[in-house]
Scaffold this active site. Structure first.
Site, PDB file in Angstrom:
ATOM      1  N   GLU A  36      -5.837 -63.859 -93.576  1.00 25.22           N
ATOM      2  CA  GLU A  36      -6.632 -63.551 -94.772  1.00 25.22           C
ATOM      3  C   GLU A  36      -6.983 -64.823 -95.525  1.00 25.22           C
ATOM      4  OE1 GLU A  36      -8.509 -60.738 -95.151  1.00 25.22           O
ATOM      5  OE2 GLU A  36      -6.601 -59.709 -94.840  1.00 25.22           O
ATOM      6  N   ASP A  39     -10.801 -67.753 -93.026  1.00 18.59           N
ATOM      7  CA  ASP A  39     -12.068 -67.997 -92.301  1.00 18.59           C
ATOM      8  C   ASP A  39     -12.892 -69.124 -92.921  1.00 18.59           C
ATOM      9  OD1 ASP A  39     -12.892 -66.433 -94.451  1.00 18.59           O
ATOM     10  OD2 ASP A  39     -14.191 -65.128 -93.261  1.00 18.59           O
ATOM     11  N   GLU A 163     -27.021 -62.134 -93.505  1.00 17.06           N
ATOM     12  CA  GLU A 163     -26.320 -61.713 -94.731  1.00 17.06           C
ATOM     13  C   GLU A 163     -26.229 -62.878 -95.731  1.00 17.06           C
ATOM     14  OE1 GLU A 163     -23.263 -58.928 -94.105  1.00 17.06           O
ATOM     15  OE2 GLU A 163     -22.548 -58.968 -96.172  1.00 17.06           O
ATOM     16  N   ASP A 175     -16.451 -60.587 -89.937  1.00 11.43           N
ATOM     17  CA  ASP A 175     -16.865 -59.181 -89.870  1.00 11.43           C
ATOM     18  C   ASP A 175     -17.857 -58.928 -88.743  1.00 11.43           C
ATOM     19  OD1 ASP A 175     -15.358 -59.189 -92.109  1.00 11.43           O
ATOM     20  OD2 ASP A 175     -16.976 -58.670 -93.499  1.00 11.43           O
TER      21      ASP A 175
END
Ligand code: ADP
Ligand code: MG
Length: 387
Positions: A36, A39, A163, A175
């Protein structure tokens, strides 16, 4: 997604556009098992795909027209021209599929229009990546229909660009890669620096295990500003330590690095989370590959404690899920996603699913919190053609 549902989506396409679609595709939402806030530090993540998918029925066009429709949004067909697509001009849901068309064309791929009908079972805005599912399903369909020959990780990069640039949301690469590349019964060990990836066995059902997703349904208002602050703090840590990204601090050198940071207390905490979190991903990979899925429980809990105490992005509701689930016999639990609300994951023996779920519901009721939404997540397949 059953074949029946693919047929339903195709039928609705036919009613909308007057002829049958050329094909139907699906792309899933995802949950992150561990890794978590790593990235944007070039580190490791380990998502797996949900059975929940976005489905697209699509027919290509050659006249430059892009027609979009979603079964999940009020309103009719939206008609655009591919040559007119402009980043950040569209604030509606259509920005996600249009952004993918824009990103493909901008990368030099000849996409000359399409009729698209979408429907999704990925809950939107719950931290389960409904947006990536939408992007990836459109990208895969266009890749097949226009014979672009792009691989999953390449489609993921283009969707991320859609995105980031077209929609205007500063998201990482996890994702889209999860949605494009995951395999059923596996979690995806992904190096976000070079997108090297490995499918790691995570067949919960075969092991007598279950993984619960507990959506707290809370979202604390300051979450976006805090994300920016954490990101800036990590960048400051990397700069002070003279590395490109915190990923470049080996776990064995963590203590020395923390010493060098001196009295930068906040940066020290952020660095410690990121470096230990990368190491936790590697430990989880090793345990799963050694056939010891139960042993990942304590590593998940360590990850939660690190996010709570060092990275400081948990919240009372997420802590309540984790503490209650562990007291009720769960093997491990942690918050997942950006933090300050959203979902937690809980690893349990199949026999304990009900007891743990009830304990969490009861604890939320006793604390006067909104009832959480709990469902079982089965590691499912990544994006694919259905028909
Ligand atoms: P998340 O990806 O965590 O679910 P995001 O805010 O990134 O949350 O993406 C949610 C947005 O994606 C929605 O506001 C909507 O614009 C779009 N979206 C998701 N699912 C659909 C759908 N089935 N139809 C149309 N738009 C959708
Ligand atoms: Mg999203």
């Amino acid at each position: 997604m059953s074949v029946d549902t693919a047929a339903e989506v195709a039928q609705r396409f036919t009613r909308l556009y007057g002829s049958e679609p050329e094909g139907v595709w699906a792309a899933p939402g995802r949950v992150n098992l561990i890794g978590e806030h790593t990235d944007y530090n070039d580190g490791f993540v380990m998502p797996f795909a949900l059975p929940h998918t976005a489905v697209a029925a699509v027919t290509p066009r050659t006249d430059g027209v892009l027609r979009l429709h979603s079964a999940d949004v009020e309103g009719g067909v939206v008609e655009l021209r591919v040559a007119d697509l402009t980043p950040q001009a569209d604030r509606n849901w259509t920005a996600y599929p249009s952004g993918v068309v824009w990103a493909l064309r901008e990368a030099g791929h000849e996409v000359t229009g399409a009729d698209i009908h979408l429907a999704s079972t990925v809950p939107a805005g719950a931290g389960l990546s409904s947006s990536a599912a939408l992007e990836v399903v459109v990208a895969l369909a266009l890749n097949d229909l226009f014979g672009l020959g792009l691989r999953g990780w390449q489609l993921a990069r283009l969707c991320q660009r859609a995105e980031n640039v077209y929609v205007g949301a500063p998201v990482g690469i996890m994702d889209q890669t999860a949605s494009a590349c995951c395999q059923a019964g596996h979690a995806l060990f992904l190096d976000t620096r070079d997108l090297a990836q490995r499918q790691v066995p995570f067949d919960l059902a075969a092991e007598g295990l279950r993984l619960l997703v507990v959506d707290t349904q809370v979202k604390h208002a300051h979450s976006e500003g805090e994300y920016g602050k954490r990101r800036a703090g990590c960048e400051k840590g990397a700069a002070l330590l003279g590395v490109n990204a915190l990923r470049d601090i080996p776990y064995e050198e963590l203590d020395a690095a923390l010493e060098r940071l001196g009295d930068e207390a906040e940066v020290r905490r952020l660095v410690r989370h990121v470096v230990t979190e990368d190491q936790r991903v590697e430990r989880v990979v090793a345990l799963l590959e050694a056939g010891e899925p139960r042993a990942i429980g304590p590593v998940l809990v360590e990850g939660h404690v690190s996010l709570r105490d060092d990275f400081r992005i948990s919240c009372p509701e997420l802590d309540l899920v984790v503490d209650t689930a562990l007291e009720a016999g769960a093997l491990g639990a942690r918050m997942t996603g950006g933090g300050f609300g959203g979902s937690a994951i809980v690893l349990v023996e199949a026999a304990d699913v009900e007891a743990v779920g009830k304990a969490v519901q009861a604890a939320f009721a006793a604390a006067g919190c909104t009832a959480p939404r709990i469902f079982e997540a089965v590691p499912a397949a990544g994006a694919r053609r259905l028909s």
